[in-house]
Design an enzyme around this catalytic site. Structure first.
Site, PDB file in Angstrom:
ATOM      1  CG  ASP A  34      -0.207   0.011   2.519  1.00 31.97           C
ATOM      2  OD1 ASP A  34       1.047  -0.034   2.509  1.00 31.97           O
ATOM      3  OD2 ASP A  34      -0.857   0.079   3.577  1.00 31.97           O
ATOM      4  N   GLY A  35       2.192   1.098  -0.022  1.00 30.06           N
ATOM      5  CA  GLY A  35       3.070   2.272  -0.112  1.00 30.06           C
ATOM      6  C   GLY A  35       3.712   2.666   1.209  1.00 30.06           C
ATOM      7  CD  GLU A  36       1.022   1.873   6.209  1.00 31.78           C
ATOM      8  OE1 GLU A  36       1.534   0.926   6.833  1.00 31.78           O
ATOM      9  OE2 GLU A  36      -0.099   2.339   6.476  1.00 31.78           O
ATOM     10  NE  ARG A  93      13.269  25.067  -1.133  1.00 36.10           N
ATOM     11  CZ  ARG A  93      13.158  24.616  -2.375  1.00 36.10           C
ATOM     12  NH1 ARG A  93      13.374  25.417  -3.392  1.00 36.10           N
ATOM     13  NH2 ARG A  93      12.853  23.359  -2.610  1.00 36.10           N
ATOM     14  CD  GLN A  94       5.547  27.635   3.879  1.00 36.93           C
ATOM     15  OE1 GLN A  94       5.752  27.678   2.687  1.00 36.93           O
ATOM     16  NE2 GLN A  94       4.761  28.502   4.491  1.00 36.93           N
ATOM     17  CG  HIS A 127      16.356  28.510   2.259  1.00 39.37           C
ATOM     18  ND1 HIS A 127      17.072  28.761   1.118  1.00 39.37           N
ATOM     19  CD2 HIS A 127      15.380  29.420   2.309  1.00 39.37           C
ATOM     20  CE1 HIS A 127      16.543  29.790   0.496  1.00 39.37           C
ATOM     21  NE2 HIS A 127      15.513  30.209   1.192  1.00 39.37           N
ATOM     22  CG  ASP A 166      18.707  34.636  -3.413  1.00 33.88           C
ATOM     23  OD1 ASP A 166      19.396  34.717  -2.379  1.00 33.88           O
ATOM     24  OD2 ASP A 166      18.162  33.581  -3.778  1.00 33.88           O
ATOM     25  CE  LYS A 189      15.435  33.656  -5.981  1.00 34.71           C
ATOM     26  NZ  LYS A 189      15.954  32.291  -5.779  1.00 34.71           N
TER      27      LYS A 189
HETATM   28  C1  R5P Z   1      15.995  30.255  -2.822  1.00 34.11           C
HETATM   29  O1  R5P Z   1      16.024  31.306  -2.204  1.00 34.11           O
HETATM   30  C2  R5P Z   1      17.153  29.322  -2.951  1.00 34.11           C
HETATM   31  O2  R5P Z   1      18.328  29.861  -2.445  1.00 34.11           O
HETATM   32  C3  R5P Z   1      17.350  28.897  -4.384  1.00 34.11           C
HETATM   33  O3  R5P Z   1      17.773  30.025  -5.139  1.00 34.11           O
HETATM   34  C4  R5P Z   1      16.086  28.356  -4.968  1.00 34.11           C
HETATM   35  O4  R5P Z   1      15.548  27.386  -4.146  1.00 34.11           O
HETATM   36  C5  R5P Z   1      16.324  27.806  -6.336  1.00 34.11           C
HETATM   37  O5  R5P Z   1      15.105  27.390  -6.865  1.00 34.11           O
HETATM   38  P1  R5P Z   1      14.882  27.282  -8.417  1.00 34.11           P
HETATM   39  O6  R5P Z   1      15.975  26.417  -8.969  1.00 34.11           O
HETATM   40  O7  R5P Z   1      13.528  26.636  -8.538  1.00 34.11           O
HETATM   41  O8  R5P Z   1      14.879  28.661  -8.982  1.00 34.11           O
END
Ligand code: R5P
Length: 294
Positions: A34-36, A93-94, A127, A166, A189
């Site tokens: 079942d994927g577990e 990232r979240q 991140h 960025d 960015k």
């Molecule tokens: C975002 O701030 C990270 O440092 C990366 O720049 C980002 O996750 C890269 O994502 P993507 O390749 O989708 O542009």
């Protein structure tokens, strides 16, 4: 100390154990129909500091569950301390509520790992460093940027321009420039939160006729590198390279990046992939030595 190479980072786990001269305990795993996920430790960890090496790149959810299950198994088998070495930490990232109604996913993940038995965590180029202070256990992020820059330096890229795509990655470009001996810069960015489209503001850099290496923590869809590479070509850069710690390279990312004229992508084995030319093993082994010595 014993190393448990998780299913997502078997090779890396074994390399780390070899560098440290410690034993590994194999982890058997399978998926139920079942994927577990199912895991079983094929050896003893009783009385040992136990290090689970398991990255959480796609499929993130499966790999996180495997990590939690291995931690639970280690604790039940009387490991004295369970250390999670998670090169790529999913959901990092979240790290805040960007839009009303969202969770802070990385905090939920950290609480889940704690509940499963993780006592401390080592990750690589997380991140945002400050999220680790919110974890319910000791957590540390180490940087693989010097290793990546050294890889280029040894290949004759001394004094290449290091670019952060960025502002948040400026310290990454600075770290790389220290190794390469050249200068560095960063872009502004913007990512549309709904469409995901990346744009960069036009800025001037002295890159005409020079080799430029774009350094980033993650390459996911490749949108960031493509936008940065387009600008660098406009500014007359001779050759553009991309270096990242976590080469997620989702879908057509690699093709998109090459089509944007990027000569080469170099990543680490945080996420095993065809571009993983630099191993994190020495870096993580050193962090574990330091952890052992307190
Ligand atoms: C975002 O701030 C990270 O440092 C990366 O720049 C980002 O996750 C890269 O994502 P993507 O390749 O989708 O542009």
């Amino acid at each position: 100390m014993k190393i448990l190479p998780g299913p997502a980072s078997k090779e890396l786990g074994e390399k780390i154990a070899q560098l440290l001269g410690v034993q590994t305990v194999p982890v058997f795993f399978k998926n139920f129909p079942d994927g577990e996920s199912y895991v079983r430790l094929e050896g003893t960890v009783e009385g040992e500091t136990t290090v689970i090496v398991q990255t959480t790149s796609p499929p993130q959810d499966t790999r996180l569950i495997q990590l939690a299950l291995i931690a639970d198994a280690a604790k039940r088998n009387n490991a004295v301390k369970v250390v999670a070495a998670v090169p790529y930490l999913a959901y990092a990232r979240q790290d805040k509520v960007f839009l009303k109604g969202e969770p802070i996913s990385i905090e939920a993940v950290a609480r889940m790992l704690k509940a499963a038995g993780v006592d401390s965590l080592i990750t690589v180029n997380v991140h945002q460093q400050n999220i680790l202070a919110k974890f319910p256990f000791q957590a540390k992020s180490i940087s693989a940027i010097p290793l990546l820059a050294e890889h280029f330096r040894q290949r004759g890229f001394k004094e290449a321009f290091a670019l952060a795509p960025d502002k948040g990655a400026i310290s990454i470009a600075e770290e790389a420039a220290k190794v390469l001996g050249g200068d560095f810069g960063y872009l502004e960015k913007h990512r549309d939160r709904y469409t995901g489209r990346v744009t960069v503001e036009k800025r001037e850099f002295a890159v005409k006729g020079r080799a430029v290496i774009i350094f980033d923590d993650i390459i996911s869809t490749g949108g960031t590198i493509v936008a940065a590479a387009n600008l660098l070509h406009e500014l007359g850069a001779a050759k553009v390279y991309a270096a990242c710690v976590h080469p997620l390279l989702v879908g057509e990312a690699e093709r998109r990046i090459r089509e944007a004229g990027v000569a080469e992508i170099v990543g680490t084995d945080s996420v095993p992939s065809p571009v993983s030319k630099v191993s994190l093993a020495p870096l993580i082994a050193q962090a574990l030595r330091e952890l052992q010595s307190g």
